[in-house]
Design a protein around this motif. Structure first.
Motif, PDB file in Angstrom:
ATOM      1  N   GLU A  95       0.822  -1.205   0.000  1.00 21.35           N
ATOM      2  CA  GLU A  95       0.000   0.000   0.000  1.00 21.35           C
ATOM      3  C   GLU A  95       0.860   1.262   0.000  1.00 21.35           C
ATOM      4  O   GLU A  95       0.569   2.239  -0.710  1.00 21.35           O
ATOM      5  CB  GLU A  95      -0.928  -0.006   1.220  1.00 21.35           C
ATOM      6  N   MET A  96       1.935   1.261   0.773  1.00 23.35           N
ATOM      7  CA  MET A  96       2.825   2.429   0.807  1.00 23.35           C
ATOM      8  C   MET A  96       3.545   2.613  -0.525  1.00 23.35           C
ATOM      9  O   MET A  96       3.757   3.748  -0.972  1.00 23.35           O
ATOM     10  CB  MET A  96       3.833   2.283   1.949  1.00 23.35           C
ATOM     11  N   ALA A  97       3.937   1.532  -1.164  1.00 26.24           N
ATOM     12  CA  ALA A  97       4.555   1.631  -2.484  1.00 26.24           C
ATOM     13  C   ALA A  97       3.579   2.265  -3.472  1.00 26.24           C
ATOM     14  O   ALA A  97       3.948   3.124  -4.288  1.00 26.24           O
ATOM     15  CB  ALA A  97       4.997   0.260  -2.968  1.00 26.24           C
ATOM     16  N   ARG A  98       2.315   1.861  -3.387  1.00 29.37           N
ATOM     17  CA  ARG A  98       1.290   2.437  -4.273  1.00 29.37           C
ATOM     18  C   ARG A  98       1.106   3.928  -4.011  1.00 29.37           C
ATOM     19  O   ARG A  98       1.076   4.739  -4.945  1.00 29.37           O
ATOM     20  CB  ARG A  98      -0.039   1.707  -4.055  1.00 29.37           C
ATOM     21  N   ILE A  99       0.985   4.293  -2.748  1.00 29.41           N
ATOM     22  CA  ILE A  99       0.765   5.700  -2.386  1.00 29.41           C
ATOM     23  C   ILE A  99       1.924   6.573  -2.863  1.00 29.41           C
ATOM     24  O   ILE A  99       1.716   7.705  -3.322  1.00 29.41           O
ATOM     25  CB  ILE A  99       0.579   5.831  -0.857  1.00 29.41           C
ATOM     26  N   MET A 100       3.143   6.051  -2.766  1.00 22.04           N
ATOM     27  CA  MET A 100       4.323   6.845  -3.130  1.00 22.04           C
ATOM     28  C   MET A 100       4.751   6.653  -4.583  1.00 22.04           C
ATOM     29  O   MET A 100       5.750   7.227  -5.017  1.00 22.04           O
ATOM     30  CB  MET A 100       5.468   6.536  -2.161  1.00 22.04           C
ATOM     31  N   GLY A 101       4.007   5.858  -5.308  1.00 24.67           N
ATOM     32  CA  GLY A 101       4.278   5.712  -6.734  1.00 24.67           C
ATOM     33  C   GLY A 101       5.586   5.007  -7.044  1.00 24.67           C
ATOM     34  O   GLY A 101       6.207   5.275  -8.078  1.00 24.67           O
ATOM     35  N   LYS A 102       5.989   4.096  -6.179  1.00 24.88           N
ATOM     36  CA  LYS A 102       7.236   3.355  -6.371  1.00 24.88           C
ATOM     37  C   LYS A 102       6.945   1.860  -6.540  1.00 24.88           C
ATOM     38  O   LYS A 102       5.852   1.390  -6.264  1.00 24.88           O
ATOM     39  CB  LYS A 102       8.185   3.575  -5.189  1.00 24.88           C
ATOM     40  N   GLU A 103       7.944   1.127  -6.992  1.00 22.91           N
ATOM     41  CA  GLU A 103       7.756  -0.298  -7.265  1.00 22.91           C
ATOM     42  C   GLU A 103       7.619  -1.143  -6.004  1.00 22.91           C
ATOM     43  O   GLU A 103       6.903  -2.144  -5.994  1.00 22.91           O
ATOM     44  CB  GLU A 103       8.932  -0.826  -8.101  1.00 22.91           C
ATOM     45  N   ALA A 104       8.321  -0.758  -4.951  1.00 18.58           N
ATOM     46  CA  ALA A 104       8.339  -1.584  -3.741  1.00 18.58           C
ATOM     47  C   ALA A 104       8.589  -0.711  -2.516  1.00 18.58           C
ATOM     48  O   ALA A 104       8.974   0.461  -2.632  1.00 18.58           O
ATOM     49  CB  ALA A 104       9.420  -2.667  -3.853  1.00 18.58           C
ATOM     50  N   ALA A 105       8.361  -1.309  -1.355  1.00 13.79           N
ATOM     51  CA  ALA A 105       8.564  -0.582  -0.100  1.00 13.79           C
ATOM     52  C   ALA A 105       9.031  -1.545   0.980  1.00 13.79           C
ATOM     53  O   ALA A 105       8.916  -2.771   0.844  1.00 13.79           O
ATOM     54  CB  ALA A 105       7.272   0.110   0.330  1.00 13.79           C
ATOM     55  N   LEU A 106       9.556  -0.980   2.067  1.00 10.89           N
ATOM     56  CA  LEU A 106      10.126  -1.778   3.153  1.00 10.89           C
ATOM     57  C   LEU A 106       9.852  -1.093   4.483  1.00 10.89           C
ATOM     58  O   LEU A 106      10.152   0.088   4.661  1.00 10.89           O
ATOM     59  CB  LEU A 106      11.635  -1.932   2.954  1.00 10.89           C
ATOM     60  N   PHE A 107       9.294  -1.848   5.429  1.00  8.30           N
ATOM     61  CA  PHE A 107       9.022  -1.333   6.775  1.00  8.30           C
ATOM     62  C   PHE A 107      10.273  -1.469   7.631  1.00  8.30           C
ATOM     63  O   PHE A 107      10.877  -2.542   7.699  1.00  8.30           O
ATOM     64  CB  PHE A 107       7.873  -2.109   7.413  1.00  8.30           C
ATOM     65  N   VAL A 108      10.664  -0.372   8.297  1.00  7.28           N
ATOM     66  CA  VAL A 108      11.827  -0.386   9.194  1.00  7.28           C
ATOM     67  C   VAL A 108      11.432   0.270  10.523  1.00  7.28           C
ATOM     68  O   VAL A 108      10.430   0.979  10.594  1.00  7.28           O
ATOM     69  CB  VAL A 108      13.047   0.330   8.572  1.00  7.28           C
ATOM     70  N   PRO A 109      12.215   0.038  11.577  1.00  4.82           N
ATOM     71  CA  PRO A 109      11.813   0.521  12.903  1.00  4.82           C
ATOM     72  C   PRO A 109      11.725   2.037  13.054  1.00  4.82           C
ATOM     73  O   PRO A 109      10.886   2.524  13.804  1.00  4.82           O
ATOM     74  CB  PRO A 109      12.899  -0.051  13.830  1.00  4.82           C
ATOM     75  N   SER A 110      12.614   2.790  12.387  1.00  3.62           N
ATOM     76  CA  SER A 110      12.661   4.229  12.654  1.00  3.62           C
ATOM     77  C   SER A 110      13.055   5.026  11.425  1.00  3.62           C
ATOM     78  O   SER A 110      13.614   4.492  10.462  1.00  3.62           O
ATOM     79  CB  SER A 110      13.670   4.520  13.776  1.00  3.62           C
ATOM     80  N   GLY A 111      12.803   6.333  11.494  1.00  4.46           N
ATOM     81  CA  GLY A 111      13.188   7.227  10.416  1.00  4.46           C
ATOM     82  C   GLY A 111      14.693   7.355  10.286  1.00  4.46           C
ATOM     83  O   GLY A 111      15.220   7.461   9.174  1.00  4.46           O
ATOM     84  N   THR A 112      15.384   7.353  11.399  1.00  7.73           N
ATOM     85  CA  THR A 112      16.844   7.434  11.368  1.00  7.73           C
ATOM     86  C   THR A 112      17.440   6.231  10.645  1.00  7.73           C
ATOM     87  O   THR A 112      18.328   6.379   9.787  1.00  7.73           O
ATOM     88  CB  THR A 112      17.406   7.527  12.798  1.00  7.73           C
ATOM     89  N   VAL A 121      -3.680   1.116  10.370  1.00  2.00           N
ATOM     90  CA  VAL A 121      -4.798   1.903  10.910  1.00  2.00           C
ATOM     91  C   VAL A 121      -4.472   3.393  10.849  1.00  2.00           C
ATOM     92  O   VAL A 121      -5.317   4.216  10.474  1.00  2.00           O
ATOM     93  CB  VAL A 121      -5.109   1.481  12.359  1.00  2.00           C
ATOM     94  N   ALA A 122      -3.247   3.750  11.212  1.00  2.00           N
ATOM     95  CA  ALA A 122      -2.827   5.161  11.152  1.00  2.00           C
ATOM     96  C   ALA A 122      -2.959   5.703   9.738  1.00  2.00           C
ATOM     97  O   ALA A 122      -3.431   6.831   9.523  1.00  2.00           O
ATOM     98  CB  ALA A 122      -1.385   5.289  11.640  1.00  2.00           C
ATOM     99  N   LEU A 123      -2.557   4.914   8.772  1.00  2.00           N
ATOM    100  CA  LEU A 123      -2.622   5.321   7.371  1.00  2.00           C
ATOM    101  C   LEU A 123      -4.074   5.497   6.921  1.00  2.00           C
ATOM    102  O   LEU A 123      -4.397   6.439   6.186  1.00  2.00           O
ATOM    103  CB  LEU A 123      -1.919   4.265   6.526  1.00  2.00           C
ATOM    104  N   GLU A 124      -4.938   4.611   7.379  1.00  2.00           N
ATOM    105  CA  GLU A 124      -6.341   4.656   6.958  1.00  2.00           C
ATOM    106  C   GLU A 124      -7.138   5.747   7.656  1.00  2.00           C
ATOM    107  O   GLU A 124      -8.028   6.354   7.054  1.00  2.00           O
ATOM    108  CB  GLU A 124      -7.001   3.292   7.237  1.00  2.00           C
ATOM    109  N   GLU A 125      -6.818   6.021   8.922  1.00  2.00           N
ATOM    110  CA  GLU A 125      -7.669   6.897   9.723  1.00  2.00           C
ATOM    111  C   GLU A 125      -7.132   8.311   9.929  1.00  2.00           C
ATOM    112  O   GLU A 125      -7.926   9.241  10.144  1.00  2.00           O
ATOM    113  CB  GLU A 125      -7.929   6.265  11.094  1.00  2.00           C
ATOM    114  N   ASN A 126      -5.823   8.491   9.879  1.00  2.00           N
ATOM    115  CA  ASN A 126      -5.270   9.760  10.347  1.00  2.00           C
ATOM    116  C   ASN A 126      -4.767  10.720   9.277  1.00  2.00           C
ATOM    117  O   ASN A 126      -4.482  11.877   9.581  1.00  2.00           O
ATOM    118  CB  ASN A 126      -4.153   9.495  11.363  1.00  2.00           C
ATOM    119  N   VAL A 127      -4.646  10.271   8.046  1.00  2.00           N
ATOM    120  CA  VAL A 127      -4.255  11.202   6.986  1.00  2.00           C
ATOM    121  C   VAL A 127      -5.292  12.318   6.871  1.00  2.00           C
ATOM    122  O   VAL A 127      -4.953  13.499   6.707  1.00  2.00           O
ATOM    123  CB  VAL A 127      -4.091  10.477   5.631  1.00  2.00           C
ATOM    124  N   SER A 128      -6.546  11.954   7.005  1.00  2.00           N
ATOM    125  CA  SER A 128      -7.627  12.942   6.879  1.00  2.00           C
ATOM    126  C   SER A 128      -7.636  13.947   8.036  1.00  2.00           C
ATOM    127  O   SER A 128      -8.292  14.987   7.946  1.00  2.00           O
ATOM    128  CB  SER A 128      -8.982  12.224   6.820  1.00  2.00           C
TER     129      SER A 128
END
Length: 439
Positions: free
Chosen positions: A126-143, A330-337
């Motif tokens: 879903e994140m890859a779709r939203i950002m218009g990229k081929e793939a995505a990867l979940f990691v623990p932190s922004g750093t 859930v955060a992605l579905e409920e809190n962007v709005s």
């Protein structure tokens, strides 16, 4: 409740006294012999009298306690005020919602290091779709996400990355690109709006003809929104220009999109369009969106394959990570709005601060959910003291430097919280000034 207790005490006392009198009448002590009078009736009479005295003393004690309590000051309002908590330190301080907790409890999970966690896979797709990229990867932190991206683009030690002098990667991520990756940062001045001048970026690119001495430039990094500039947003036009420059010189472009959803909402531009020019992008789910943990990296399939190996190397591979990804979904579905509302509350907060004598906010900088304000000279209060006073009233903030504070609005801050915060700041600043004038 005290009145009810007193009534019961009086009834009990009355019964004791009546019982005592009855026994006296039955024994007819005034007519009877002393021997008869000293029998069981007198003993019972004495016991009843003792009980009556005890109850009477209890009643007096209760009455006196109630009297003293009613004469004491009522601190209930003050206690309630201190118990209120308005946490404006960052948008990372949010608590998981009940919906998030329920999703975590029921999440379908498997071993994500082996690539089998279904909840993680759905979030990444879903994140890859939203950002218009081929793939995505979940990691623990922004750093970790930024570190992985920089190291994936700069696999040769001694590579150089061009980035802003006030960028998060350069200032707030422990110099990880250098200490861990051996990547050299080449900074360009950040403007007040978070941009870097295009001509200065190009001038910072090393001449490959002199690689015998220079490090090799391989990457340009942007940050959108730009935290140190007050959450200001980089336009899609500007980002495209930087992307064109990178391609011209054979470089890669990475976007630190910790608050990319805030930028998207503020600019009215879809996320995928904002990051179209980027070879990689990170999006933090535990900031504006309010997830408890996690950032997602997006890029090409080959890029994400390499990034996944680095994630494991850096200790970021997690097993049943679907528990965290469920909350992030859930955060992605409920809190962007809810982000637009956060931005409006931030503007209300900024406008209110500007009306307080001794404080100043650059209103042009308030584009998203971050508000910086300055304490003007002559206010006789420091940022440290103001933070302590506010904390005593349940308002948590962070000093950003000498006579400067930062406030960050998130989905768990209400309009009432904003007004309460303004009231506390007004009283803190005014009260401190009046106190000093009195000395």
């Amino acid at each position: 409740m005290a009145a009810a207790k007193a009534k019961k005490v009086m009834e009990c006392l009355g019964r004791g006294i009546r019982s005592w009198i009855d026994r006296m009448l039955v024994a007819k002590l005034w007519d009877m012999d002393c021997d008869a009078a000293n029998g069981s009736g007198v003993i019972a009479m004495a016991l009843d009298l003792s009980w009556g005295i005890v109850v009477w003393g209890w009643m007096i004690t209760v009455k006196e306690t109630n009297r003293k309590s009613s004469s004491r000051p009522n601190y209930s309002v003050n206690v309630k005020m201190v118990m209120r908590r308005v946490d404006l330190r960052s948008d990372t301080v949010t608590k998981p919602t009940e919906t998030m907790r329920a999703a975590m409890a029921s999440a379908e999970v498997d071993d994500d290091v082996l690539g089998y966690d279904p909840t993680a896979a759905r979030l990444e797709m879903e994140m890859a779709r939203i950002m218009g990229k081929e793939a995505a990867l979940f990691v623990p932190s922004g750093t970790m996400a930024n570190l992985i991206c920089v190291l994936t683009h700069c696999q040769i030690r001694g590579s150089e990355v061009i980035l802003g002098d006030y960028s998060h990667i350069h200032i707030y991520e422990n110099g990880g690109i250098s200490t861990i990756g051996g990547v050299h940062p080449r900074t360009v001045k950040n403007n007040e709006d978070g941009t870097m001048d295009i001509d200065l970026i190009e001038a910072a690119i090393r001449d490959p003809a002199f690689e015998i001495c220079y490090p090799t430039t391989r990457l340009i990094c942007l940050e959108n929104s730009h935290a140190h500039s007050g959450g200001r947003c980089l336009s899609v036009e500007y980002t495209d220009k930087v992307g064109d420059l990178a391609k011209k010189h054979g470089l890669k472009l990475h976007i630190d999109g910790a608050r990319i959803f805030n930028a998207s909402v503020a600019l009215g531009v879809p996320v995928h369009r904002l990051v179209q020019a980027a070879d990689s992008v990170t999006a933090c789910l535990s900031k504006g969106l309010g997830a408890p943990v996690g950032t997602v990296i997006a890029g090409s399939r080959s890029f994400i394959a390499k990034a996944k190996i680095l994630r494991k190397t850096l200790g970021g591979g997690m097993r049943q990570v679907g528990i965290l990804c469920a909350a992030a979904t859930v955060a992605l579905e409920e809190n962007v709005s809810k982000l637009e509302g956060d931005h409006k509350k931030a503007k209300i907060l900024a406008e209110g601060l500007n009306e307080i004598k001794g404080l100043k906010v650059d209103m042009a900088s308030v584009e998203t959910n971050i508000v910086y304000f300055d304490i003007l000279e002559g206010s006789n209060i420091t940022e440290t003291h103001l933070c302590k006073v506010l904390e005593a009233h349940g308002v948590l903030t962070l000093p950003e430097g000498p006579f400067k504070l930062r406030l960050v609005v998130h989905h768990q801050i209400s309009e009432s919280d904003v007004q309460y915060t303004l009231s506390c700041i007004q009283k803190a600043v005014t009260g401190f000034v009046d106190e000093n004038r009195g000395k």
